[in-house]
Design a protein around this motif. Structure first.
Motif, mmCIF file in Angstrom:
data_model
loop_
_atom_site.group_PDB
_atom_site.id
_atom_site.type_symbol
_atom_site.label_atom_id
_atom_site.label_comp_id
_atom_site.label_asym_id
_atom_site.label_seq_id
_atom_site.Cartn_x
_atom_site.Cartn_y
_atom_site.Cartn_z
ATOM 1 N N ALA A 151 0.836 -1.202 0.000
ATOM 2 C CA ALA A 151 0.000 0.000 0.000
ATOM 3 C C ALA A 151 0.868 1.247 0.000
ATOM 4 O O ALA A 151 1.703 1.428 0.872
ATOM 5 C CB ALA A 151 -0.907 0.014 1.214
ATOM 6 N N GLU A 168 -1.941 7.857 -1.076
ATOM 7 C CA GLU A 168 -2.876 7.532 -2.132
ATOM 8 C C GLU A 168 -4.219 8.183 -1.826
ATOM 9 O O GLU A 168 -4.571 8.402 -0.672
ATOM 10 C CB GLU A 168 -3.023 6.017 -2.310
ATOM 11 N N THR A 222 -7.298 4.013 -3.183
ATOM 12 C CA THR A 222 -7.401 3.009 -2.123
ATOM 13 C C THR A 222 -8.496 2.008 -2.433
ATOM 14 O O THR A 222 -8.316 0.801 -2.286
ATOM 15 C CB THR A 222 -7.683 3.690 -0.774
ATOM 16 N N ARG A 278 -7.357 -0.340 -5.193
ATOM 17 C CA ARG A 278 -6.378 -1.296 -4.706
ATOM 18 C C ARG A 278 -7.043 -2.383 -3.878
ATOM 19 O O ARG A 278 -6.756 -3.578 -4.027
ATOM 20 C CB ARG A 278 -5.322 -0.580 -3.859
#
Length: 159
Positions: free
Chosen positions: A138, A142, A147, A150
């Motif tokens: 991670a 971001e 997020t 992902r």
């Protein structure tokens, strides 16, 4: 009649008793303690006011946390930045606490209690492996949309 007159005379004379002084002493003690508490409170408030300068993180009476942007002592107002770009003007008396950053406690492995005997053998469960890998993958900066994307990718991998 003489007996009755004598008994009333002796009661009227009365003498010095400790109970007659008890009420004024207690009243004086109460007033002293009240002024002492008020002085302590004023001293605490004054110390907090000196700490409340621009850039200080504070908490308000109603539980909002923010950073002081500016303070106007004449009008008793302060401008707080609640989040980047969001400010609020509040009365100085609504600022109740200066927030100090507490050092982050290092997580120790002793604090984690596994639900199986894996810690005795030194094996790490697969779920913990995946969460550690995800944390390592991670990116730190971001956006919320990135997020979500992902996390969706990671969920598709698991299924």
């Amino acid at each position: 009649m003489n007996v009755l007159a004598q008994t009333t005379d002796t009661g009227a004379q009365g003498g010095f008793t400790f109970s007659s002084l008890l009420l004024p002493i207690l009243l004086g003690l109460f007033i002293f303690m009240m002024f002492r508490k008020q002085k302590k409170t004023q001293k605490t408030v004054q110390e907090q006011r000196t700490q409340m300068v621009p850039g200080t993180e504070v908490m308000t009476q109603f539980g909002l946390f923010g950073t002081i942007v500016s303070v106007d002592q004449e009008e008793n107002k302060a401008v707080l930045e609640l989040s980047p770009g969001n400010t609020a003007t509040i009365h100085l008396q609504a600022l109740t606490k200066v927030v100090t950053a507490q050092p982050e406690e290092a997580e120790t492995q002793d604090a984690v209690v596994p639900d199986d005997a894996s810690s005795l053998t030194g094996d790490v469960p697969a779920a913990e492996d995946r969460s550690r890998e995800a944390a390592a993958e991670a990116p730190q900066d971001e956006t919320p949309d990135e997020t979500l994307k992902r996390l969706d990718r990671e969920n598709k991998k698991d299924n």
